[in-house]
Write a protein that holds these residues in place. Structure first.
Motif, PDB file in Angstrom:
ATOM      1  N   VAL A 123       0.838  -1.205   0.000  1.00  0.00           N
ATOM      2  CA  VAL A 123       0.000   0.000   0.000  1.00  0.00           C
ATOM      3  C   VAL A 123       0.875   1.258   0.000  1.00  0.00           C
ATOM      4  N   VAL A 124       1.928   1.244   0.828  1.00  0.00           N
ATOM      5  CA  VAL A 124       2.842   2.387   0.876  1.00  0.00           C
ATOM      6  C   VAL A 124       3.528   2.580  -0.476  1.00  0.00           C
ATOM      7  N   THR A 125       3.930   1.469  -1.102  1.00  0.00           N
ATOM      8  CA  THR A 125       4.586   1.558  -2.414  1.00  0.00           C
ATOM      9  C   THR A 125       3.642   2.145  -3.452  1.00  0.00           C
ATOM     10  N   ALA A 126       2.397   1.730  -3.455  1.00  0.00           N
ATOM     11  CA  ALA A 126       1.429   2.260  -4.420  1.00  0.00           C
ATOM     12  C   ALA A 126       1.257   3.759  -4.248  1.00  0.00           C
ATOM     13  N   ALA A 127       1.187   4.208  -2.989  1.00  0.00           N
ATOM     14  CA  ALA A 127       1.034   5.648  -2.747  1.00  0.00           C
ATOM     15  C   ALA A 127       2.268   6.408  -3.206  1.00  0.00           C
ATOM     16  N   ALA A 128       3.471   5.858  -2.923  1.00  0.00           N
ATOM     17  CA  ALA A 128       4.701   6.551  -3.293  1.00  0.00           C
ATOM     18  C   ALA A 128       4.896   6.600  -4.802  1.00  0.00           C
ATOM     19  N   ALA A 129       4.471   5.561  -5.518  1.00  0.00           N
ATOM     20  CA  ALA A 129       4.701   5.493  -6.956  1.00  0.00           C
ATOM     21  C   ALA A 129       3.674   6.270  -7.761  1.00  0.00           C
ATOM     22  N   THR A 130       2.552   6.635  -7.170  1.00  0.00           N
ATOM     23  CA  THR A 130       1.490   7.319  -7.917  1.00  0.00           C
ATOM     24  C   THR A 130       1.970   8.649  -8.479  1.00  0.00           C
ATOM     25  N   ALA A 131       2.811   9.356  -7.714  1.00  0.00           N
ATOM     26  CA  ALA A 131       3.314  10.649  -8.191  1.00  0.00           C
ATOM     27  C   ALA A 131       4.285  10.493  -9.346  1.00  0.00           C
ATOM     28  N   GLY A 162      -9.492 -17.559   1.931  1.00  0.00           N
ATOM     29  CA  GLY A 162      -8.548 -16.612   2.531  1.00  0.00           C
ATOM     30  C   GLY A 162      -7.708 -15.871   1.511  1.00  0.00           C
ATOM     31  N   VAL A 163      -7.283 -16.588   0.454  1.00  0.00           N
ATOM     32  CA  VAL A 163      -6.435 -15.927  -0.542  1.00  0.00           C
ATOM     33  C   VAL A 163      -7.179 -14.779  -1.228  1.00  0.00           C
ATOM     34  N   PRO A 164      -8.377 -15.018  -1.830  1.00  0.00           N
ATOM     35  CA  PRO A 164      -9.081 -13.892  -2.462  1.00  0.00           C
ATOM     36  C   PRO A 164      -9.414 -12.777  -1.472  1.00  0.00           C
ATOM     37  N   PHE A 165      -9.748 -13.183  -0.243  1.00  0.00           N
ATOM     38  CA  PHE A 165     -10.099 -12.168   0.760  1.00  0.00           C
ATOM     39  C   PHE A 165      -8.894 -11.265   1.044  1.00  0.00           C
ATOM     40  N   THR A 166      -7.711 -11.862   1.239  1.00  0.00           N
ATOM     41  CA  THR A 166      -6.498 -11.077   1.510  1.00  0.00           C
ATOM     42  C   THR A 166      -6.158 -10.176   0.318  1.00  0.00           C
ATOM     43  N   VAL A 167      -6.247 -10.753  -0.887  1.00  0.00           N
ATOM     44  CA  VAL A 167      -5.949  -9.968  -2.081  1.00  0.00           C
ATOM     45  C   VAL A 167      -6.921  -8.791  -2.215  1.00  0.00           C
ATOM     46  N   ALA A 168      -8.207  -9.047  -1.992  1.00  0.00           N
ATOM     47  CA  ALA A 168      -9.206  -7.979  -2.136  1.00  0.00           C
ATOM     48  C   ALA A 168      -8.964  -6.851  -1.143  1.00  0.00           C
ATOM     49  N   ILE A 169      -8.629  -7.219   0.093  1.00  0.00           N
ATOM     50  CA  ILE A 169      -8.407  -6.190   1.117  1.00  0.00           C
ATOM     51  C   ILE A 169      -7.242  -5.280   0.722  1.00  0.00           C
ATOM     52  N   TYR A 170      -6.091  -5.902   0.408  1.00  0.00           N
ATOM     53  CA  TYR A 170      -4.910  -5.074   0.160  1.00  0.00           C
ATOM     54  C   TYR A 170      -4.931  -4.422  -1.221  1.00  0.00           C
ATOM     55  N   SER A 172      -7.693  -3.225  -2.536  1.00  0.00           N
ATOM     56  CA  SER A 172      -8.545  -2.043  -2.336  1.00  0.00           C
ATOM     57  C   SER A 172      -7.795  -0.951  -1.581  1.00  0.00           C
ATOM     58  N   PHE A 173      -6.948  -1.348  -0.600  1.00  0.00           N
ATOM     59  CA  PHE A 173      -6.155  -0.356   0.112  1.00  0.00           C
ATOM     60  C   PHE A 173      -5.181   0.354  -0.841  1.00  0.00           C
ATOM     61  N   GLN A 174      -4.562  -0.428  -1.728  1.00  0.00           N
ATOM     62  CA  GLN A 174      -3.638   0.176  -2.693  1.00  0.00           C
ATOM     63  C   GLN A 174      -4.367   1.151  -3.616  1.00  0.00           C
ATOM     64  N   PHE A 176      -7.138   2.715  -3.037  1.00  0.00           N
ATOM     65  CA  PHE A 176      -7.562   3.890  -2.271  1.00  0.00           C
ATOM     66  C   PHE A 176      -6.397   4.856  -2.076  1.00  0.00           C
ATOM     67  N   ALA A 177      -5.221   4.329  -1.717  1.00  0.00           N
ATOM     68  CA  ALA A 177      -4.053   5.186  -1.518  1.00  0.00           C
ATOM     69  C   ALA A 177      -3.680   5.903  -2.814  1.00  0.00           C
ATOM     70  N   ALA A 178      -3.717   5.174  -3.934  1.00  0.00           N
ATOM     71  CA  ALA A 178      -3.376   5.793  -5.218  1.00  0.00           C
ATOM     72  C   ALA A 178      -4.374   6.888  -5.585  1.00  0.00           C
ATOM     73  N   ILE A 179      -5.657   6.636  -5.329  1.00  0.00           N
ATOM     74  CA  ILE A 179      -6.685   7.639  -5.651  1.00  0.00           C
ATOM     75  C   ILE A 179      -6.509   8.884  -4.794  1.00  0.00           C
ATOM     76  N   VAL A 180      -6.202   8.701  -3.505  1.00  0.00           N
ATOM     77  CA  VAL A 180      -6.015   9.852  -2.619  1.00  0.00           C
ATOM     78  C   VAL A 180      -4.830  10.700  -3.084  1.00  0.00           C
ATOM     79  N   VAL A 181      -3.723  10.034  -3.414  1.00  0.00           N
ATOM     80  CA  VAL A 181      -2.549  10.778  -3.878  1.00  0.00           C
ATOM     81  C   VAL A 181      -2.836  11.479  -5.197  1.00  0.00           C
ATOM     82  N   ARG A 182      -3.496  10.773  -6.129  1.00  0.00           N
ATOM     83  CA  ARG A 182      -3.814  11.373  -7.422  1.00  0.00           C
ATOM     84  C   ARG A 182      -4.722  12.590  -7.246  1.00  0.00           C
ATOM     85  N   THR A 183      -5.698  12.479  -6.327  1.00  0.00           N
ATOM     86  CA  THR A 183      -6.585  13.616  -6.072  1.00  0.00           C
ATOM     87  C   THR A 183      -5.808  14.802  -5.525  1.00  0.00           C
ATOM     88  N   ALA A 184      -4.890  14.519  -4.594  1.00  0.00           N
ATOM     89  CA  ALA A 184      -4.071  15.601  -4.037  1.00  0.00           C
ATOM     90  C   ALA A 184      -3.223  16.262  -5.121  1.00  0.00           C
TER      91      ALA A 184
END
Length: 413
Positions: A123-131, A162-170, A172-174, A176-184
């Motif tokens: 998630v942190v990597t996705a946010a950092a790479a969006t810019a 468990g596998v799809p559930f874990t993938v879906a959670i993270y 979606s977090f990625q 969301f982080a990318a969208i927030v950074v892009r909006t900013a």
């Protein structure tokens, strides 16, 4: 004042460098710092969570934990460099750092998938790479990291649910982080564009005000020249026509006074005295008309009708100028006033004083703006210098950092 420094004038403008492809700019500096701090806090939180896990109930092999910590250390250092939290003279390329982040997080996750908090690094990597990446590049990055998340979850034995559930959670977090950074980033771009538009409008307004002042100066000089020409014409007519006729009349009455006597001689003498008085009055009026050329104060008042500036004008009433000095002084005052409009942000008052100092005429123009820490003369100041020098005078400039910009010209009277 037509200078380069602080405040920065509207001088030469450098051309924008060519860009390969337009993309939204990175967020502004405060947003960069805030985002870097939040990302580093998330990385530290992952490390703290792993410390607690290792000290309490971790059943992962020692080798897996060692690989995890090595990969985590690489990730933390790479993120600190990417976020410029570590000052270096030469920063590594951003794209290389993003690749290191992706690889380090993937190694940590696959090596020790029981460390549940490791996908937070994705998630942190996705946010950092969006810019840095284009929207399609961000989608590809999120997809790649989601596949790695699925591999790690499968290695951890999380099953078909468990596998799809874990993938879906993270995933979606990625996203969301990318969208927030892009909006900013878009908001920052909008602010920059609005600021640029505001600056452009302010520059246009200053240019229009300067053009208006120049037009008023030209009109005022033309009006003064027309008034002077009309005064001289009237003076010539009075001298050549009325003065000549009165002179002839006085001579005729002089002759008549010698040819009459008695009561008629008394009337002739009185008429002769009236004619002489009229001739003297005409000569006085002609002298005043010829000496009154150069209406400096009314001309300057027309020139100094400047928007946003309160002008304090002081002109020596006994000052008389020829056309060359009148034009030079009016143009110098006009240029100093328009420079205050263009290059003195925050200036509200302009003091103009024209007086005689010994054998010279001194012109002092001073605004109450912030002045300039460093400056270079532009075309306006050079033009003032040339006008004054052509009359044998001098021009002095005091940039006055913190106390306003001052221009003082002295020309021989």
């Amino acid at each position: 004042m037509d200078a380069v420094g602080s405040p920065t004038p509207a001088g030469s403008r450098a051309a924008d460098p060519p860009r390969a492809a337009p993309r939204p700019p990175a967020p502004t500096q405060p947003a960069d710092r805030l985002g870097a701090g939040a990302g580093m806090l998330a990385v530290v939180a992952v490390g703290v969570a792993q410390v607690v896990t290792d000290l309490t109930f971790s059943d992962a092999p020692a080798a897996a934990r060692a690989v995890w910590w090595a990969a985590f250390a690489v990730y933390a250092v790479a993120f600190a460099l990417d976020a410029e939290l570590v000052p270096l003279r030469r920063q590594p390329p951003e794209r290389v750092l993003v690749v290191v982040l992706v690889v380090a997080a993937s190694v940590a996750w696959v090596a020790n998938p029981s460390a549940d908090w490791t996908p937070v690094l994705f998630v942190v990597t996705a946010a950092a790479a969006t810019a840095l990446l284009s929207p399609s590049g961000v989608v590809g990055l999120v997809t790649l990291q989601s596949l790695v998340t699925a591999v790690g979850a499968a290695l951890d034995g999380r099953g078909t649910i468990g596998v799809p559930f874990t993938v879906a959670i993270y995933a979606s977090f990625q996203a969301f982080a990318a969208i927030v950074v892009r909006t900013a980033m878009r908001e920052a771009q909008a602010r920059e564009e609005a600021d640029a538009a505001h600056a452009a409008l302010a520059a246009v307004h200053a240019d229009l005000a300067a053009a208006h002042a120049d037009l008023r100066a030209t009109s005022a000089l033309l009006g003064a020249s027309s008034r002077d020409a009309e005064r001289l014409r009237i003076a010539r007519d009075l001298h050549d026509v009325v003065g000549h006729q009165l002179t002839a009349l006085a001579l005729e009455l002089e002759i008549a006074s010698h040819r009459v006597d008695g009561e008629a001689a008394e009337h002739v003498a009185r008429a002769r005295a009236v004619a002489k008085d009229l001739l003297r009055d005409v000569r006085t009026v002609v002298g005043e008309l010829r000496g009154g050329a150069g209406g400096l104060e009314p001309t300057l008042r027309e020139v100094l009708d400047l928007p946003g500036l309160t002008v304090a004008l002081s002109v020596d009433p006994a000052l008389r100028l020829d056309d060359a000095r009148l034009v030079a002084i009016v143009r110098c005052v006009q240029e100093a006033g328009t420079n205050a409009l263009r290059h003195a942000p925050g200036a509200t008052r302009l003091a103009v004083r024209v007086r005689r100092e010994g054998d010279d005429v001194e012109v002092d123009v001073h605004d109450d703006g912030p002045g300039a820490l460093a400056w270079e003369p532009g075309h306006g100041l050079r033009g003032m210098q040339e006008r004054v020098a052509a009359l044998g005078g001098t021009l002095a400039v005091d940039p006055g950092p913190g106390r306003g910009f001052r221009v003082t010209a002295r020309v021989p009277a």
